[in-house]
Scaffold this motif. Structure first.
Motif, PDB file in Angstrom:
ATOM      1  N   VAL A  29      11.636   5.076 -12.620  1.00  0.00           N
ATOM      2  CA  VAL A  29      10.391   5.666 -12.128  1.00  0.00           C
ATOM      3  C   VAL A  29      10.574   7.173 -12.032  1.00  0.00           C
ATOM      4  CG1 VAL A  29       8.886   5.871 -10.104  1.00  0.00           C
ATOM      5  CG2 VAL A  29       9.598   3.620 -10.915  1.00  0.00           C
ATOM      6  N   THR A  30       9.659   7.904 -12.641  1.00  0.00           N
ATOM      7  CA  THR A  30       9.778   9.365 -12.672  1.00  0.00           C
ATOM      8  C   THR A  30       8.777  10.074 -11.756  1.00  0.00           C
ATOM      9  OG1 THR A  30       8.344   9.356 -14.636  1.00  0.00           O
ATOM     10  CG2 THR A  30      10.735   9.385 -15.008  1.00  0.00           C
ATOM     11  N   ASP A  31       7.730   9.351 -11.307  1.00  0.00           N
ATOM     12  CA  ASP A  31       6.777   9.963 -10.384  1.00  0.00           C
ATOM     13  C   ASP A  31       5.938   8.856  -9.756  1.00  0.00           C
ATOM     14  OD1 ASP A  31       5.455  11.881  -8.954  1.00  0.00           O
ATOM     15  OD2 ASP A  31       4.545  12.883 -10.673  1.00  0.00           O
ATOM     16  N   ARG A  32       5.236   9.190  -8.680  1.00  0.00           N
ATOM     17  CA  ARG A  32       4.422   8.207  -7.967  1.00  0.00           C
ATOM     18  C   ARG A  32       3.239   8.915  -7.326  1.00  0.00           C
ATOM     19  NH1 ARG A  32       6.094   3.444  -5.824  1.00  0.00           N
ATOM     20  NH2 ARG A  32       8.245   4.061  -6.147  1.00  0.00           N
ATOM     21  N   ASN A  33       2.064   8.297  -7.422  1.00  0.00           N
ATOM     22  CA  ASN A  33       0.868   8.831  -6.777  1.00  0.00           C
ATOM     23  C   ASN A  33       0.418   7.888  -5.664  1.00  0.00           C
ATOM     24  OD1 ASN A  33       0.589  11.131  -8.379  1.00  0.00           O
ATOM     25  ND2 ASN A  33      -0.558  10.021  -9.951  1.00  0.00           N
ATOM     26  N   PRO A  34       0.198   8.403  -4.464  1.00  0.00           N
ATOM     27  CA  PRO A  34      -0.261   7.558  -3.360  1.00  0.00           C
ATOM     28  C   PRO A  34      -1.728   7.177  -3.538  1.00  0.00           C
ATOM     29  CG  PRO A  34      -0.234   9.831  -2.680  1.00  0.00           C
ATOM     30  CD  PRO A  34       0.354   9.805  -4.061  1.00  0.00           C
ATOM     31  N   PHE A  35      -2.173   6.188  -2.776  1.00  0.00           N
ATOM     32  CA  PHE A  35      -3.586   5.823  -2.766  1.00  0.00           C
ATOM     33  C   PHE A  35      -4.407   6.953  -2.155  1.00  0.00           C
ATOM     34  CE2 PHE A  35      -2.063   1.419  -3.161  1.00  0.00           C
ATOM     35  CZ  PHE A  35      -2.989   0.906  -4.065  1.00  0.00           C
ATOM     36  N   THR A  36      -5.567   7.192  -2.723  1.00  0.00           N
ATOM     37  CA  THR A  36      -6.507   8.139  -2.121  1.00  0.00           C
ATOM     38  C   THR A  36      -7.516   7.405  -1.234  1.00  0.00           C
ATOM     39  OG1 THR A  36      -7.890   8.003  -4.107  1.00  0.00           O
ATOM     40  CG2 THR A  36      -6.280   9.799  -3.994  1.00  0.00           C
ATOM     41  N   TYR A  85       0.826  -1.206   0.000  1.00  0.00           N
ATOM     42  CA  TYR A  85       0.000   0.000   0.000  1.00  0.00           C
ATOM     43  C   TYR A  85       0.861   1.257   0.000  1.00  0.00           C
ATOM     44  CZ  TYR A  85      -3.512   3.368   1.684  1.00  0.00           C
ATOM     45  OH  TYR A  85      -4.356   4.454   1.839  1.00  0.00           O
ATOM     46  N   GLU A  86       1.945   1.226   0.762  1.00  0.00           N
ATOM     47  CA  GLU A  86       2.828   2.390   0.860  1.00  0.00           C
ATOM     48  C   GLU A  86       3.557   2.674  -0.446  1.00  0.00           C
ATOM     49  OE1 GLU A  86       2.992   4.515   3.331  1.00  0.00           O
ATOM     50  OE2 GLU A  86       1.411   3.361   4.329  1.00  0.00           O
ATOM     51  N   LEU A  87       3.611   1.691  -1.348  1.00  0.00           N
ATOM     52  CA  LEU A  87       4.269   1.907  -2.639  1.00  0.00           C
ATOM     53  C   LEU A  87       3.426   2.762  -3.574  1.00  0.00           C
ATOM     54  CD1 LEU A  87       5.730  -1.661  -3.301  1.00  0.00           C
ATOM     55  CD2 LEU A  87       6.930   0.362  -2.429  1.00  0.00           C
ATOM     56  N   GLY A  88       2.198   3.026  -3.191  1.00  0.00           N
ATOM     57  CA  GLY A  88       1.360   3.928  -3.981  1.00  0.00           C
ATOM     58  C   GLY A  88       0.386   3.218  -4.893  1.00  0.00           C
ATOM     59  N   GLU A  89      -0.546   4.003  -5.396  1.00  0.00           N
ATOM     60  CA  GLU A  89      -1.581   3.460  -6.277  1.00  0.00           C
ATOM     61  C   GLU A  89      -1.081   3.325  -7.707  1.00  0.00           C
ATOM     62  OE1 GLU A  89      -6.299   4.199  -7.299  1.00  0.00           O
ATOM     63  OE2 GLU A  89      -5.103   5.843  -6.472  1.00  0.00           O
ATOM     64  N   GLU A  90      -0.263   4.251  -8.152  1.00  0.00           N
ATOM     65  CA  GLU A  90       0.262   4.202  -9.512  1.00  0.00           C
ATOM     66  C   GLU A  90       1.623   4.878  -9.569  1.00  0.00           C
ATOM     67  OE1 GLU A  90      -2.567   6.181 -11.985  1.00  0.00           O
ATOM     68  OE2 GLU A  90      -2.250   8.150 -11.069  1.00  0.00           O
ATOM     69  N   VAL A  91       2.404   4.456 -10.561  1.00  0.00           N
ATOM     70  CA  VAL A  91       3.715   5.076 -10.776  1.00  0.00           C
ATOM     71  C   VAL A  91       3.814   5.529 -12.224  1.00  0.00           C
ATOM     72  CG1 VAL A  91       4.906   3.736  -8.996  1.00  0.00           C
ATOM     73  CG2 VAL A  91       4.800   2.859 -11.340  1.00  0.00           C
ATOM     74  N   GLU A  92       4.657   6.497 -12.443  1.00  0.00           N
ATOM     75  CA  GLU A  92       4.995   6.942 -13.792  1.00  0.00           C
ATOM     76  C   GLU A  92       6.405   6.448 -14.073  1.00  0.00           C
ATOM     77  OE1 GLU A  92       4.592  11.091 -16.200  1.00  0.00           O
ATOM     78  OE2 GLU A  92       5.975  11.087 -14.486  1.00  0.00           O
TER      79      GLU A  92
END
Length: 290
Positions: free
Chosen positions: A235-242, A144-151
């Motif tokens: 990996v150039t960006d990361r979005n956390p879970f909402t 979960y801490e790895l985020g919802e999606e990555v770029e």
């Protein structure tokens, strides 16, 4: 396919055994079928089977022996397989042999022996990789801490050595985008520079996904092998879970288990890649061809 090969293996081995136990008949051309268009000898049948299915049969024999060797290394016994079958029967409410055979047929299996081979393979791989479906809450919270999606962006090449060379060049200061446009064999890389945009779990191949979600922003991967070749990933960006953890726990568990299942499949291939084979009959030389 494997079921057919196992059946062919059994037939071929029986015929070879019969041939070895009756060399005189084989040498004299023992007739096993008479017809209006000519007789067929046991020796002819064996030669056709060897020519047609010899390599596949040998592969199956080697496959089973590799499994047996690893089963011995891990102390996997027939009793362990019996226990798995008992659990299977209990799960499906099997009361008698007829219901058991019906279950096997519905699963595409022709015999209990085929099932035992499948179970043995699964047990061996679980000893190497771990149980699929055993993700702990702690592991899922880490996921979960790895985020919802990555770029991410990547460079795809055919050889691991080339991927490592590109990693070294990028780390030495060369431009990722330019190298992707020049060397990546992915269609469209010349226009995109290997940029994949944002993606969530389940959208990429399992090894690619695991590597990408495990990287920090700006971090380069080691060469990542997939069906298509070797990837260099950044990996150039990361979005956390909402959403809260409890709302996405099932999604995380599915992704975790899918990657575990892929690892099991990959490990199975590795077991046979490590096998040393010396083919003494040129008829079966393709057994060791790349």
């Amino acid at each position: 396919m494997r079921k057919a090969l196992l059946f062919i293996t059994a037939v071929l081995l029986l015929l070879l055994a019969a041939c070895n136990n009756d060399n005189t008949n084989a040498q004299d051309g023992k007739v096993i079928v008479e017809s209006s268009v000519g007789n067929i000898t046991e020796e002819e049948l064996i030669e056709v089977l060897k020519d047609t299915y010899g390599v596949a049969t040998l592969e199956n024999i080697l496959h089973d022996r590799v499994l047996q060797q690893h089963a011995e290394d891990f102390d996997i016994t027939e009793e362990d397989i019996d226990l798995e079958i008992d659990n299977l029967k209990e799960t499906f409410g099997i009361q008698n042999e007829a219901e058991f055979m019906d279950l096997l047929q519905r699963q595409g299996l022709n015999s209990e022996e085929e099932l035992r081979t499948m179970i043995l393979s699964h047990l061996v791989l679980e000893h190497h990789i771990g149980h699929v479906g055993d993700a702990s809450e702690e592991q899922l919270r880490e996921e979960y801490e790895l985020g919802e999606e990555v770029e991410a962006r990547h460079i795809l090449v055919e050889e691991e050595e080339e991927a490592q060379e590109l990693i070294d060049r990028i780390q030495a200061g060369e431009d990722f985008d330019a190298l992707a446009r020049e060397y990546s064999i992915e269609p469209g890389a010349e226009e995109s520079g290997g940029n994949l945009g944002f993606f969530r779990r389940g959208q990429m191949l399992a090894p690619f996904e695991e590597a990408a979600f495990g990287l920090e922003v700006g971090e380069l991967s080691e060469p990542v092998r997939s069906f298509y070749g070797y990837h260099v990933i950044e990996v150039t960006d990361r979005n956390p879970f909402t959403d809260d953890f409890e709302e996405v726990e099932r999604i995380l568990e599915t992704a975790f288990n899918n990657r575990k299942a892929h690892k099991m499949s990959q490990k199975q291939q590795e077991l046979f890649q490590d096998l040393e084979i010396n083919v003494l009959d040129e008829q079966y030389s393709e057994l060791v061809e790349e």
